[in-house]
Design an enzyme around this catalytic site. Sequence first.
Site, PDB file in Angstrom:
ATOM      1  N   GLU A 178       6.468   2.479  10.199  1.00  0.00           N
ATOM      2  CA  GLU A 178       6.219   2.199  11.621  1.00  0.00           C
ATOM      3  C   GLU A 178       6.086   3.494  12.432  1.00  0.00           C
ATOM      4  O   GLU A 178       5.154   3.653  13.221  1.00  0.00           O
ATOM      5  CB  GLU A 178       7.330   1.339  12.237  1.00  0.00           C
TER       6      GLU A 178
ATOM      7  N   THR B 136       2.872  10.117  -1.860  1.00  0.00           N
ATOM      8  CA  THR B 136       2.622   8.816  -1.228  1.00  0.00           C
ATOM      9  C   THR B 136       3.161   8.789   0.206  1.00  0.00           C
ATOM     10  O   THR B 136       2.572   8.164   1.081  1.00  0.00           O
ATOM     11  CB  THR B 136       3.256   7.676  -2.045  1.00  0.00           C
TER      12      THR B 136
ATOM     13  N   GLY C 132       0.774  -1.241   0.000  1.00  0.00           N
ATOM     14  CA  GLY C 132       0.000   0.000   0.000  1.00  0.00           C
ATOM     15  C   GLY C 132       0.804   1.289   0.000  1.00  0.00           C
ATOM     16  O   GLY C 132       0.338   2.305  -0.512  1.00  0.00           O
TER      17      GLY C 132
ATOM     18  N   ILE D 143      12.724  12.541   1.526  1.00  0.00           N
ATOM     19  CA  ILE D 143      11.407  12.064   1.097  1.00  0.00           C
ATOM     20  C   ILE D 143      11.479  11.828  -0.407  1.00  0.00           C
ATOM     21  O   ILE D 143      11.720  12.742  -1.189  1.00  0.00           O
ATOM     22  CB  ILE D 143      10.311  13.078   1.461  1.00  0.00           C
TER      23      ILE D 143
END
Lengths: 214, 713
Positions: free
Chosen positions: B680, B609, B467, B604
Amino acid sequence: MENKNAHSKPESELEEKDNSRRNFLKQSAFITAVALTPAPAVKAAAMHLDEKIAEAFEKVPVKLEVNGVMHNLSVEPRATLLDILREQIDLTGTKKGCDHGQCGACTVHVDGHRVNSCLTLGVMASGKKITTIEGLAKGEELHPMQEAFLKHDGFQCGYCTPGQIMSAVACIREGHANSETEIREYMSGNICRCGAYPNIVNAIQEVKSGGQIV
Amino acid sequence: MNKHMENKILNKTSTLEGISRVDGRLKVTGKAKYSAEYSVKGITYGVLVPGTITKGSIKTLDIKKAEGAPGVLSVITYLNAPKVPGYQTDKPQAKGMLKIFYDEQIYFNGQPIALVIADSFERALFAASLVTATYNVEPHQTDLIKNRSNGFTPRKDYSRGEDDAYKNAPVKVEQEYFIPTEVHNPMELHAIIARWDADDKLTVFDKTQGIKATQKNIAQAFKLPPDNVQVTSPFVGGAFGAALRTWPHEIAAVLAAKVVKRPVKLVLSRADMFTSVGYRPLTWQKIGLGATADGKFVGITHEAAGQTSVYEDFTENSVNISQLMYASPNVTTRYKLVSLNVNTPTPMRGPGEATGAFALESAIDELSYALNMDPIELRLKNYADTDPLSGKPYSSKFLNDAYKLGADRIGWSNRNQKPGSVIEKGWLVGYGMGAGMFGAYRGSATVLARMMADGTLLLQTAVTDIGPGTGTAMVSIASDIMEIPAGKIKFDLGDSSLPPSPTQGGSSITSTVGSAVNDACKELQAKFQELNGTTESGKMDYVQILKKHNLQQLEVTTTSHGGPEQNKYAMYSWSVHFMKVLVHPATGVVKVDKAVSVADCGTIISNKTASSQIKGGTIMGTGMALMEEAVIDHRYGRLINNNFADYHVPVQADIPQVEALFVNKPDPYINPIGAKGMGEIATIGVAAAIANAVYNATGKRVRDLPITPDKLI
């Protein structure tokens, strides 16, 4: 795409429905006759004929117009619209997330209204017009809601997405997209575990405020 | 390949900001195919029959009715199942993954006792209802709190400095915290289609986070050469850790396909999802936190007891965050496991750390009130500049920048230090924060990069995308290096025949596979330079060069992994979450009004996303804080809310606009692309931030999650 005359059906269609009921009754009578004759029935069972009889008994004809294509199907009365779409018509864009009407992944339009296809038996949808995610775009041209989901990244894994988009289109058509709060309320039947909610709301707001016909 | 080579991405701030998902069009049109959606000739349908006792053994099994039901091809139980070769070990009593249909033993409620295979789903489902069993019932234990004294220590307790030093500190907090079982519940039900192509050849379309791991595990179970097992999984409908392992139902489907000699599709029910594919374990924790009057930590003691099954020991890093997060001279941690008649837990987003951070970050908040000190100030006072565990320097850490970014955005200056003192439109208002951290990893991956004659770049590796947008990130990296548009790049994944990649888990894929894409692209570029006889790097006309040399394509296959820097530095990703909550004084309803999450996780790669991933993690943490709780009725040892109506996850109406911010400074050491993981840390610290905000709003400290209205009135 919305059918404004959901409840007024052409004569011929009604007639056909009656015919199918007559066929069903005929089959039932046949089964009763078999059941009343123990010896042949036992023999039939041994030859696995029981399955064939059961199959004739179990299945009923269903006419589904899905994304403009008519499907004449023979389905078990207990088969859900969701499983018929996925397993029999191979339209797997409609997703199974819970099978209990609790997550919205299976949302499709039936006669223009959003429904959970997992809570809709195929027989209940017979003669109705069904739109799934596969029927939303016009060829290569995406529906404005699909474009908005892409632009606002209204998804991650993509599994709840078809249901979210079908619900979002209906949400605007119903007149339930007049504010962020209202959109949130009327989109709460569609769970997204990846947590794309803010992006989904933004996508719907953009389509709504863009004034495009959905 | 020289992994230290200069990299153009490093100092850019996401040049492809705004790039939409490369697989987005497939997802919004319903054309993305998930595991259960492959059209396979001769398909049959499997439905599992769950056992109904919690401990004991099967006495009798009646499958006759089910076998005789229309369309049923087979009913598989431990009595008739062919032996799974991998199950036959020298140590049959050794703990490990549940062996399905292996013997009569029942270890937990819902353990499958039969698998019905029929020619339609409806027929299989009905026939499954006809299977009956009788049992030898034994007394069960499912209650961790009642059994905490029976816990054992699976790994050594940790201590630095003086044991339990907090006890002698001038200011201290000593409290117990509790999190219930939380279930991943990805929207896609776990599903597998298993098809034997020959006696020793198998194809599975399977929901998994690890293509190569699944290939290896199934090959081992059925004693096949790994190459004879084809695993296909290009789309995964969420997982969050639940598809890290090869579960018993996957083995069952492969077994069933062997029995009926036809392909078998097995889709778990939502109820099955609660007992078949792991969960975040219910955990008791205790924190002792002591500080000097000016807020310097004297000592932290963190104890935890988590539940596991009786057949397997599942450990996680619940207490480790207290060893790592702050510069405390004295730290003691103790971790126990309690074996219960439940199925085995499995890592769930921020495994261990999310649990531990709830306790630690709550306790720090409690200490801030005891000291009457701003919680950010207290954290900065105990900021670690080197890794307190190893003493090594950090590869990078800009958590203080993250604190500032988040505090400004949430409007921290509006926070009142006195709890329960702000009311807006009849609602109590509170602000809270919670920080998180997670190891930043880089494994090994192999990527094939092939430039085609038409200028299309093909990238291939056997990774999955559950995902986050792995393909999108990889295309971004390649586009940046090769200087070709993203639309000209194709990224193939989710297929075991592709070059190997690790399992998608532990926030390591962008770092690992992204580095391999980086290295492969650079190597391909070097090959083009060589071919062209040029020395300067940068943009080249790949199509012309291929044409000139009469080549259809040019390709490289590159394996990439970290070097000695992996041991020289302590590598972590960091996050901080800020929450503004509203609490209704009469009903105790908690509404998150504003959420700001800031990640310090290096460069990044793909802004759009990445933002979604952080927001999603914040929302999952909100579920952990406010609603999620799998409840067992301990009299029967059975879950009573194994569905989405009773197990509440956040829905639209629960979630406000969530802001994701990034420090976006490259990590110079972890890998050539400067990116660390973020999956996480997006969730770690969120639950504490909300609990702390609820305290600030109400003056009520809730230490047992979820924070439901009954705990506030």
